[in-house]
Design a protein around this motif. Structure first.
Motif, PDB file in Angstrom:
ATOM      1  N   MET A   1       0.649  -1.201  -0.015  1.00  0.00           N
ATOM      2  CA  MET A   1      -0.127  -0.028   0.097  1.00  0.00           C
ATOM      3  C   MET A   1       0.673   1.315  -0.084  1.00  0.00           C
ATOM      4  O   MET A   1       1.755   1.280   0.812  1.00  0.00           O
ATOM      5  CB  MET A   1      -0.871  -0.009   1.388  1.00  0.00           C
ATOM      6  CG  MET A   1      -2.335   0.555   1.127  1.00  0.00           C
ATOM      7  SD  MET A   1      -3.149   0.219   2.790  1.00  0.00           S
ATOM      8  CE  MET A   1      -3.832  -1.241   2.605  1.00  0.00           C
ATOM      9  N   VAL A   2       0.601   2.099  -0.938  1.00  0.00           N
ATOM     10  CA  VAL A   2       1.229   3.420  -0.928  1.00  0.00           C
ATOM     11  C   VAL A   2       0.653   4.485  -0.300  1.00  0.00           C
ATOM     12  O   VAL A   2      -0.450   4.814  -0.664  1.00  0.00           O
ATOM     13  CB  VAL A   2       1.695   3.662  -2.263  1.00  0.00           C
ATOM     14  CG1 VAL A   2       2.752   4.883  -2.190  1.00  0.00           C
ATOM     15  CG2 VAL A   2       2.326   2.405  -2.878  1.00  0.00           C
ATOM     16  N   PHE A   3       1.208   5.024   0.839  1.00  0.00           N
ATOM     17  CA  PHE A   3       0.404   6.179   1.633  1.00  0.00           C
ATOM     18  C   PHE A   3       0.949   7.306   1.105  1.00  0.00           C
ATOM     19  O   PHE A   3       1.839   7.423   0.213  1.00  0.00           O
ATOM     20  CB  PHE A   3       0.538   5.910   3.104  1.00  0.00           C
ATOM     21  CG  PHE A   3       0.011   4.722   3.746  1.00  0.00           C
ATOM     22  CD1 PHE A   3      -1.482   4.694   3.843  1.00  0.00           C
ATOM     23  CD2 PHE A   3       0.902   3.591   4.037  1.00  0.00           C
ATOM     24  CE1 PHE A   3      -2.008   3.506   4.164  1.00  0.00           C
ATOM     25  CE2 PHE A   3       0.162   2.551   4.450  1.00  0.00           C
ATOM     26  CZ  PHE A   3      -1.320   2.434   4.712  1.00  0.00           C
ATOM     27  N   SER A   4       0.142   8.590   1.599  1.00  0.00           N
ATOM     28  CA  SER A   4       0.427   9.999   1.040  1.00  0.00           C
ATOM     29  C   SER A   4       1.773  10.123   1.935  1.00  0.00           C
ATOM     30  O   SER A   4       1.986   9.478   3.013  1.00  0.00           O
ATOM     31  CB  SER A   4      -0.732  10.983   1.384  1.00  0.00           C
ATOM     32  OG  SER A   4      -1.022  10.979   2.564  1.00  0.00           O
ATOM     33  N   ILE A   5       2.407  11.189   1.306  1.00  0.00           N
ATOM     34  CA  ILE A   5       3.652  11.637   2.135  1.00  0.00           C
ATOM     35  C   ILE A   5       3.164  12.242   3.295  1.00  0.00           C
ATOM     36  O   ILE A   5       3.819  12.363   4.427  1.00  0.00           O
ATOM     37  CB  ILE A   5       4.174  12.962   1.245  1.00  0.00           C
ATOM     38  CG1 ILE A   5       4.671  12.542  -0.138  1.00  0.00           C
ATOM     39  CG2 ILE A   5       5.283  13.792   2.137  1.00  0.00           C
ATOM     40  CD1 ILE A   5       5.311  13.427  -1.204  1.00  0.00           C
ATOM     41  N   ARG A   6       1.890  12.602   3.298  1.00  0.00           N
ATOM     42  CA  ARG A   6       1.489  13.163   4.907  1.00  0.00           C
ATOM     43  C   ARG A   6       1.543  12.255   5.948  1.00  0.00           C
ATOM     44  O   ARG A   6       1.924  12.677   7.057  1.00  0.00           O
ATOM     45  CB  ARG A   6       0.035  13.964   4.548  1.00  0.00           C
ATOM     46  CG  ARG A   6       0.033  15.233   3.810  1.00  0.00           C
ATOM     47  CD  ARG A   6      -1.610  15.493   4.062  1.00  0.00           C
ATOM     48  NE  ARG A   6      -2.317  14.796   3.228  1.00  0.00           N
ATOM     49  CZ  ARG A   6      -2.494  14.884   1.781  1.00  0.00           C
ATOM     50  NH1 ARG A   6      -2.013  15.658   1.138  1.00  0.00           N
ATOM     51  NH2 ARG A   6      -3.414  13.937   1.211  1.00  0.00           N
ATOM     52  N   MET A   7       1.208  11.121   5.640  1.00  0.00           N
ATOM     53  CA  MET A   7       1.175   9.907   6.598  1.00  0.00           C
ATOM     54  C   MET A   7       2.720   9.818   7.313  1.00  0.00           C
ATOM     55  O   MET A   7       2.930   9.432   8.441  1.00  0.00           O
ATOM     56  CB  MET A   7       0.878   8.586   6.010  1.00  0.00           C
ATOM     57  CG  MET A   7      -0.634   8.569   5.721  1.00  0.00           C
ATOM     58  SD  MET A   7      -1.753   9.295   7.120  1.00  0.00           S
ATOM     59  CE  MET A   7      -1.373   8.060   8.194  1.00  0.00           C
ATOM     60  N   SER A   8       3.611  10.287   6.545  1.00  0.00           N
ATOM     61  CA  SER A   8       5.193  10.020   6.982  1.00  0.00           C
ATOM     62  C   SER A   8       5.407  10.949   8.181  1.00  0.00           C
ATOM     63  O   SER A   8       6.361  11.020   8.743  1.00  0.00           O
ATOM     64  CB  SER A   8       6.029   9.868   5.958  1.00  0.00           C
ATOM     65  OG  SER A   8       6.155  11.142   5.398  1.00  0.00           O
ATOM     66  N   ARG A   9       4.635  11.955   7.850  1.00  0.00           N
ATOM     67  CA  ARG A   9       4.751  13.094   8.875  1.00  0.00           C
ATOM     68  C   ARG A   9       4.132  12.933  10.258  1.00  0.00           C
ATOM     69  O   ARG A   9       4.199  13.656  11.194  1.00  0.00           O
ATOM     70  CB  ARG A   9       4.455  14.384   8.377  1.00  0.00           C
ATOM     71  CG  ARG A   9       5.106  14.883   6.956  1.00  0.00           C
ATOM     72  CD  ARG A   9       4.473  15.842   6.538  1.00  0.00           C
ATOM     73  NE  ARG A   9       5.257  16.148   5.103  1.00  0.00           N
ATOM     74  CZ  ARG A   9       4.902  16.843   4.162  1.00  0.00           C
ATOM     75  NH1 ARG A   9       3.350  17.133   4.198  1.00  0.00           N
ATOM     76  NH2 ARG A   9       5.486  17.208   2.992  1.00  0.00           N
ATOM     77  N   ILE A  10       3.267  11.771  10.318  1.00  0.00           N
ATOM     78  CA  ILE A  10       2.371  11.701  11.392  1.00  0.00           C
ATOM     79  C   ILE A  10       3.281  11.202  12.821  1.00  0.00           C
ATOM     80  O   ILE A  10       3.945  10.211  12.333  1.00  0.00           O
ATOM     81  CB  ILE A  10       1.273  10.679  11.477  1.00  0.00           C
ATOM     82  CG1 ILE A  10       0.171  11.218  10.335  1.00  0.00           C
ATOM     83  CG2 ILE A  10       0.504  10.360  12.613  1.00  0.00           C
ATOM     84  CD1 ILE A  10      -0.832  11.827  10.601  1.00  0.00           C
TER      85      ILE A  10
END
Ligand SMILES: Cc1ncc(COP(=O)(O)O)c(C=O)c1O
Length: 394
Positions: A1-10
């Motif tokens: 699954m490829v998540f948005s870049i935003r998710m890596s900032r959580i």
């Protein structure tokens, strides 16, 4: 699954990390909470309000309603903003109901933050806001605070260094995590300074009504001449956090934008809880209820201060709260409160290391202490234990 870049900032919050460290230890005295005391929810009155609402509203309470909110509740909040918060010209056009002020923080992120934008916050600040802004690609600039609130000279410096900053997030009343309240002078000077910049001031005020010492001071929004302040109010700390009722008060233009974004976010806040809150506020004396909360928390805060004076090493600095739910400790500079937490938990006490409330490199010698979710007996016992733990290091 490829998540948005935003998710890596959580980021996992430091608070959850502490909760994991104390999970399963049922006899621990926890000063780590950030919650109001459930024993202070007006349960009997809420039951009566719910029954009355159920009889009168029936199916309407279980139906879709308007994104902007339940009109009778909006009217009550307009009255509150005029009478209690000093926003003399407030009308329904300035208000949109939110599912908790946390939703307002997320929507403010969507509205005001583009990739790489600088968000200015107090240093330290509310972790839940920092984490709500992070996914949108915000960079953070912190402004120092002292016992009187935000430091104006530092604010001017940070604004000059970041002339394109669009959002300035502040909690002038009994801030989470420090419990500090800004003085009147600081509020006025803050508004003078920010009015020279094209920056939106997001004023988060969930604790303002829990003032248990000295007179209330004007909110920033009541001192605002440029419609620059976006204000968030909440019923979470004065009625019930689980009802998820809060509101934004801002210029009609901003309130409309919030409404449009909220529609994409959750369509509306539940009619059910908005109606219960409305019936409760109409049927019962909410001011008397808030006074009761103030008195209960004052006793606990005063006791915590007294116990700290008696049992902590004198090298530890602490705030003397005039309201809210928190007290802030500063240990000697060389100490790391996160490391000491292991010893504290072993001895039966927990707190939140202050480091996680800083957007950048945290200051390791600080601690947030909650006094609302502990009994007086627990405060007496827990502070003595913590004093003994600190004495091993100081
Ligand atoms: C400063 C601050 N803002 C916002 C919130 C979120 O409150 P609400 O329950 O209204 O979403 C909290 C919750 O603790 C808080 O401390």
């Amino acid at each position: 699954m490829v998540f948005s870049i935003r998710m890596s900032r959580i980021k996992e919050s430091g608070i959850r990390a502490v909760q994991k460290r104390i999970v399963g230890k049922s006899d621990i005295i926890s000063f780590a909470a950030g919650l109001p005391d459930p024993n202070l929810y007006p349960m009997e009155d809420l039951r009566k309000a719910t029954e009355e609402m159920f009889d009168k509203e029936g199916q309407k309470a279980f139906s879709y309603g308007l994104t902007k909110g339940y009109e009778p509740l909006i009217q009550l909040l307009v009255k509150r903003m005029i009478e209690k918060e000093g926003v003399k010209d407030c009308t329904r056009d300035n208000i949109c109901i939110l599912s908790g002020s946390q939703q307002g923080l997320g929507l403010a992120g969507l509205m005001f933050i583009d990739e790489g934008d600088v968000v200015i916050t107090e240093n330290p600040s509310y972790l839940g806001a920092i984490n709500a802004f992070r996914p949108y690609g915000a960079e953070f600039a912190g402004v120092d605070t002292d016992d009187d609130g935000i430091v104006i000279e530092d604010l001017e410096k940070v604004l000059k260094e970041n002339p394109r900053a669009k959002l300035l997030y502040v909690i002038p009343n009994f801030q989470n995590p420090t419990g500090k309240a800004w003085t009147l002078e600081r509020r006025k000077r803050f508004m003078e300074v920010v009015s020279k910049y094209d920056v939106v001031v997001l004023e988060d005020n969930p604790y303002g009504e829990i003032r248990f010492r000295n007179e209330p001071l004007p909110d920033l929004i009541s001192l605002d001449k440029k419609a620059q302040v976006v204000y968030l109010g909440s019923l979470s700390k004065v009625l019930s956090p689980g009802m998820r009722i809060a509101w934004v008060c801002a210029s009609p233009e901003v309130a409309k934008m919030v409404e449009a974004l909220k529609e994409t976010n959750d369509l509306q806040s539940p009619e059910l809880t908005q109606m219960v809150a409305t019936y409760y506020m109409n049927m019962f004396d909410m001011e008397a209820h808030i006074k009761h909360i103030q008195q209960t928390y004052k006793k606990r805060a005063d006791l915590m201060v007294k116990m700290i004076e008696e049992h902590f090493p004198k090298e530890i600095k602490f705030t003397r709260p005039e309201g809210g739910m928190f007290l802030w400790l500063e240990l000697p500079k060389e100490l790391d409160s996160d490391k000491i937490l292991d010893d504290a938990v072993e001895a039966g006490v927990a707190y939140i290391p202050g480091e996680s409330f800083f957007a950048h490199e945290g200051i390791k010698n600080t601690i947030r202490m909650n006094f609302t979710l502990v009994t007086e007996e627990q405060i007496e016992k827990g502070i003595k234990i913590l004093g003994d733990v600190f004495k091993k290091y100081i």
